[in-house]
Design a protein around this motif. Structure first.
Motif, PDB file in Angstrom:
ATOM      1  N   ASP A  28      12.999   3.031  -2.717  1.00 31.22           N
ATOM      2  CA  ASP A  28      13.024   2.436  -3.878  1.00 31.22           C
ATOM      3  C   ASP A  28      11.730   1.501  -4.049  1.00 31.22           C
ATOM      4  OD1 ASP A  28      14.007   1.248  -5.992  1.00 31.22           O
ATOM      5  OD2 ASP A  28      15.415  -0.134  -5.130  1.00 31.22           O
ATOM      6  N   VAL A  29      10.973   1.860  -4.849  1.00 33.79           N
ATOM      7  CA  VAL A  29       9.739   1.097  -5.051  1.00 33.79           C
ATOM      8  C   VAL A  29      10.014   0.143  -6.259  1.00 33.79           C
ATOM      9  CG1 VAL A  29       7.274   1.157  -5.472  1.00 33.79           C
ATOM     10  CG2 VAL A  29       8.138   3.124  -4.262  1.00 33.79           C
ATOM     11  N   PRO A  30       9.780  -1.340  -5.976  1.00 34.59           N
ATOM     12  CA  PRO A  30      10.026  -2.274  -7.018  1.00 34.59           C
ATOM     13  C   PRO A  30       8.816  -2.117  -7.748  1.00 34.59           C
ATOM     14  CG  PRO A  30       9.216  -3.330  -4.819  1.00 34.59           C
ATOM     15  CD  PRO A  30       9.498  -1.857  -4.295  1.00 34.59           C
ATOM     16  N   ARG A  31       9.086  -2.407  -9.046  1.00 35.54           N
ATOM     17  CA  ARG A  31       8.022  -2.086 -10.203  1.00 35.54           C
ATOM     18  C   ARG A  31       7.380  -3.740 -10.151  1.00 35.54           C
ATOM     19  NH1 ARG A  31      11.482  -0.416 -15.199  1.00 35.54           N
ATOM     20  NH2 ARG A  31      13.115  -2.040 -14.240  1.00 35.54           N
ATOM     21  N   GLU A  32       6.264  -3.451 -10.461  1.00 35.49           N
ATOM     22  CA  GLU A  32       5.179  -4.834 -10.662  1.00 35.49           C
ATOM     23  C   GLU A  32       5.907  -5.441 -11.914  1.00 35.49           C
ATOM     24  OE1 GLU A  32       0.629  -5.774 -11.300  1.00 35.49           O
ATOM     25  OE2 GLU A  32       1.176  -4.067 -10.042  1.00 35.49           O
ATOM     26  N   GLN A  33       5.814  -6.765 -11.455  1.00 34.57           N
ATOM     27  CA  GLN A  33       6.490  -7.611 -12.439  1.00 34.57           C
ATOM     28  C   GLN A  33       5.512  -7.911 -13.450  1.00 34.57           C
ATOM     29  OE1 GLN A  33       7.547 -11.717 -11.157  1.00 34.57           O
ATOM     30  NE2 GLN A  33       9.216 -11.953 -12.255  1.00 34.57           N
ATOM     31  N   ALA A  34       6.177  -7.544 -14.697  1.00 35.76           N
ATOM     32  CA  ALA A  34       5.421  -7.663 -16.021  1.00 35.76           C
ATOM     33  C   ALA A  34       4.847  -9.170 -16.124  1.00 35.76           C
ATOM     34  CB  ALA A  34       5.980  -7.074 -17.156  1.00 35.76           C
ATOM     35  N   TRP A  35       3.732  -9.273 -17.171  1.00 32.00           N
ATOM     36  CA  TRP A  35       3.385 -10.555 -17.601  1.00 32.00           C
ATOM     37  C   TRP A  35       2.958 -10.644 -18.910  1.00 32.00           C
ATOM     38  CZ3 TRP A  35       2.792 -15.650 -16.651  1.00 32.00           C
ATOM     39  CH2 TRP A  35       2.110 -16.339 -17.231  1.00 32.00           C
ATOM     40  N   HIS A  36       2.099  -9.665 -19.308  1.00 36.09           N
ATOM     41  CA  HIS A  36       1.666  -9.654 -20.801  1.00 36.09           C
ATOM     42  C   HIS A  36       2.869  -9.338 -21.469  1.00 36.09           C
ATOM     43  CE1 HIS A  36      -2.465 -10.119 -19.787  1.00 36.09           C
ATOM     44  NE2 HIS A  36      -2.416  -9.056 -19.015  1.00 36.09           N
TER      45      HIS A  36
ATOM     46  N   ARG B 266       1.463  -2.630  -0.059  1.00 42.08           N
ATOM     47  CA  ARG B 266       0.837  -1.490  -0.611  1.00 42.08           C
ATOM     48  C   ARG B 266      -0.336  -0.789   0.210  1.00 42.08           C
ATOM     49  NH1 ARG B 266       0.798  -1.885  -6.550  1.00 42.08           N
ATOM     50  NH2 ARG B 266       1.804  -4.041  -7.310  1.00 42.08           N
ATOM     51  N   SER B 267      -0.991  -1.276   0.901  1.00 40.90           N
ATOM     52  CA  SER B 267      -2.069  -0.667   1.742  1.00 40.90           C
ATOM     53  C   SER B 267      -1.892  -0.911   2.938  1.00 40.90           C
ATOM     54  CB  SER B 267      -3.409  -0.486   1.305  1.00 40.90           C
ATOM     55  OG  SER B 267      -3.266   0.011  -0.201  1.00 40.90           O
ATOM     56  N   PRO B 268      -0.843  -0.726   3.993  1.00 44.00           N
ATOM     57  CA  PRO B 268      -1.009  -1.080   5.255  1.00 44.00           C
ATOM     58  C   PRO B 268      -2.109  -0.634   6.256  1.00 44.00           C
ATOM     59  CG  PRO B 268       0.875   0.536   5.060  1.00 44.00           C
ATOM     60  CD  PRO B 268       0.114   0.072   3.521  1.00 44.00           C
ATOM     61  N   ARG B 269      -2.700  -1.546   6.999  1.00 45.43           N
ATOM     62  CA  ARG B 269      -3.870  -1.220   7.771  1.00 45.43           C
ATOM     63  C   ARG B 269      -3.180  -0.604   9.206  1.00 45.43           C
ATOM     64  NH1 ARG B 269      -6.204  -5.743   5.468  1.00 45.43           N
ATOM     65  NH2 ARG B 269      -6.437  -6.834   7.294  1.00 45.43           N
TER      66      ARG B 269
ATOM     67  N   GLY C 146      12.283   2.033  10.518  1.00 44.50           N
ATOM     68  CA  GLY C 146      11.715   3.278   9.943  1.00 44.50           C
ATOM     69  C   GLY C 146      11.731   3.337   8.499  1.00 44.50           C
ATOM     70  N   ARG C 147      11.866   2.111   7.858  1.00 42.07           N
ATOM     71  CA  ARG C 147      12.034   2.202   6.163  1.00 42.07           C
ATOM     72  C   ARG C 147      10.535   1.421   5.860  1.00 42.07           C
ATOM     73  NH1 ARG C 147      16.511  -1.379   3.927  1.00 42.07           N
ATOM     74  NH2 ARG C 147      15.672  -0.527   2.179  1.00 42.07           N
ATOM     75  N   ALA C 148       9.976   2.012   4.704  1.00 44.56           N
ATOM     76  CA  ALA C 148       8.720   1.794   4.027  1.00 44.56           C
ATOM     77  C   ALA C 148       8.921   0.175   3.377  1.00 44.56           C
ATOM     78  CB  ALA C 148       8.135   2.592   3.081  1.00 44.56           C
ATOM     79  N   LEU C 149       9.951  -0.278   3.087  1.00 46.25           N
ATOM     80  CA  LEU C 149       9.978  -1.625   2.376  1.00 46.25           C
ATOM     81  C   LEU C 149      11.451  -1.788   2.788  1.00 46.25           C
ATOM     82  CD1 LEU C 149       8.049  -1.159  -1.124  1.00 46.25           C
ATOM     83  CD2 LEU C 149       7.281  -2.154   1.175  1.00 46.25           C
ATOM     84  N   PRO C 150      11.607  -3.265   2.737  1.00 46.97           N
ATOM     85  CA  PRO C 150      13.039  -3.831   2.887  1.00 46.97           C
ATOM     86  C   PRO C 150      13.775  -3.692   1.523  1.00 46.97           C
ATOM     87  CG  PRO C 150      11.493  -5.653   2.597  1.00 46.97           C
ATOM     88  CD  PRO C 150      10.489  -4.244   2.895  1.00 46.97           C
ATOM     89  N   SER C 151      15.089  -3.976   1.474  1.00 43.68           N
ATOM     90  CA  SER C 151      15.850  -4.041   0.576  1.00 43.68           C
ATOM     91  C   SER C 151      15.295  -5.100  -0.594  1.00 43.68           C
ATOM     92  CB  SER C 151      17.228  -4.328   0.648  1.00 43.68           C
ATOM     93  OG  SER C 151      17.854  -3.491   1.542  1.00 43.68           O
TER      94      SER C 151
END
Length: 331
Positions: free
Chosen positions: A235-243, A210-213, A165-170
């Motif tokens: 705990d939403v992981p932050r998008e990995q920075a690049w610039h 992000r957008s499960p169907r 029932g968790r939205a995202l795994p660890s």
């Protein structure tokens, strides 16, 4: 008191799992992408290369590079005999180019220790250079049709939503997730292979981060996350920075070295836009493809210490080599 043992009670949970297995496998039969490393005639080597290329890299970027590699190096010994420079150059822009060197080392091990054939035993796969637990299990399952729990990001996400029932795994793989994947694995070997393939594809195409169907999910009615009202991730992981990161600078440096046929002077690689034109004049006119790469590198707003750090990292990782003439890909 006389007693007699009746028939063993059926496990309702096992029935649920079997129903989920059937639904997901049947969905996969209809919806699976037609990918060359899944073709009936695919070889273990083709599967191994695809698995390493697909780490942290989407299929759409992997496909053209994988096809070129299979034309250039159709067998492990073909890649084993290539130079590191050719291997890194052919890796192109897949990212994390150390994977190319690890694959090169694995090919050499296959040639030298396994007679040029990718080993089928899980323990031998795991012993190849640069091959971790996930890749060893994936090759054993997808190339050799063996029964192992394959636990990638997509599978972890599907199983977290479906059963916990968790939205995202660890953020990192836990022992509990590994146990769950092993408990869910069908006992029948062909079915276990099909389940691994199907649940991974479900995570890639439907049960996305992000957008499960959910309306398209074949096991929506059994999903604990949907039943709980699809709560947001804790705990939403932050998008990995690049610039602005060292990774961006390393990528720009690698682009120059891949394009260059001769060593590139260190001063050119570490220059900034203000001194670049003068330095380029001093060192003659490199080929246009090198000039384009240098121009992109010079335009980065990276301080001198960051450029130095990124270059030192490439040298330490074996992705670049330095000589009196400058820097080049490893020889």
């Amino acid at each position: 008191m006389n007693s007699s043992a009746g028939p063993a009670a059926e496990d309702p949970q096992q029935d649920v799992h079997q129903g989920i297995h059937r639904a997901v496998i049947e969905w996969y039969a209809r919806a699976a992408r037609d990918l060359p490393w899944r073709a009936p005639e695919r070889t273990p080597w083709q599967v191994l290369v695809s698995e390493i290329m697909l780490q942290q890299t989407p299929v759409v970027r992997v496909l053209p590079v994988w096809r070129r590699w299979m034309q250039q190096w159709p067998e492990p010994q073909d890649l084993a005999e290539a130079s590191p420079a050719d291997v890194v150059r052919a890796w192109d822009r897949l990212g994390y180019p150390r994977r190319a060197l690890r694959l090169h080392a694995a090919a050499q091990s296959v040639r030298d220790e396994h007679g040029g054939r990718v080993p089928s035993r899980h323990s031998e796969l795991l012993a190849l250079p640069g091959i971790g637990a996930y890749t060893a299990a994936a090759v054993a399952v997808f190339a050799f049709r063996q029964r192992h729990a394959v636990v990638d990001t997509n599978i972890r996400r599907v199983e977290a939503r479906l059963f916990t029932g968790r939205a995202l795994p660890s953020r990192s793989l836990t022992a509990a997730e590994t146990r769950l994947a092993e408990e869910l694995l069908p006992r029948d070997v062909p079915e276990s292979v099909a389940w691994n393939q199907a649940v991974m594809e479900l995570g890639a195409l439907v049960c996305t981060a992000r957008s499960p169907r959910c309306s398209e999910c074949p096991v929506r009615e059994d999903c604990a996350w949907v039943a709980a009202g699809s709560p947001p991730a804790e705990d939403v992981p932050r998008e990995q920075a690049w610039h602005g990161t060292d990774r961006q600078v390393r990528g720009a440096l690698m682009a120059v070295l891949r394009a260059a046929e001769e060593p590139v002077p260190r001063r050119l690689l570490l220059a900034d836009a203000s001194s670049a034109e003068q330095l380029a004049t001093e060192h003659g006119a490199p080929p246009q493809v090198v000039v384009d790469g240098l121009t992109a590198l010079w335009r980065l707003p990276a301080p001198a210490e960051q450029r130095e750090r990124a270059l030192a990292g490439l040298l330490a990782d074996g992705l670049a080599a330095e000589s009196d003439g400058g820097l080049s890909l490893p020889v």
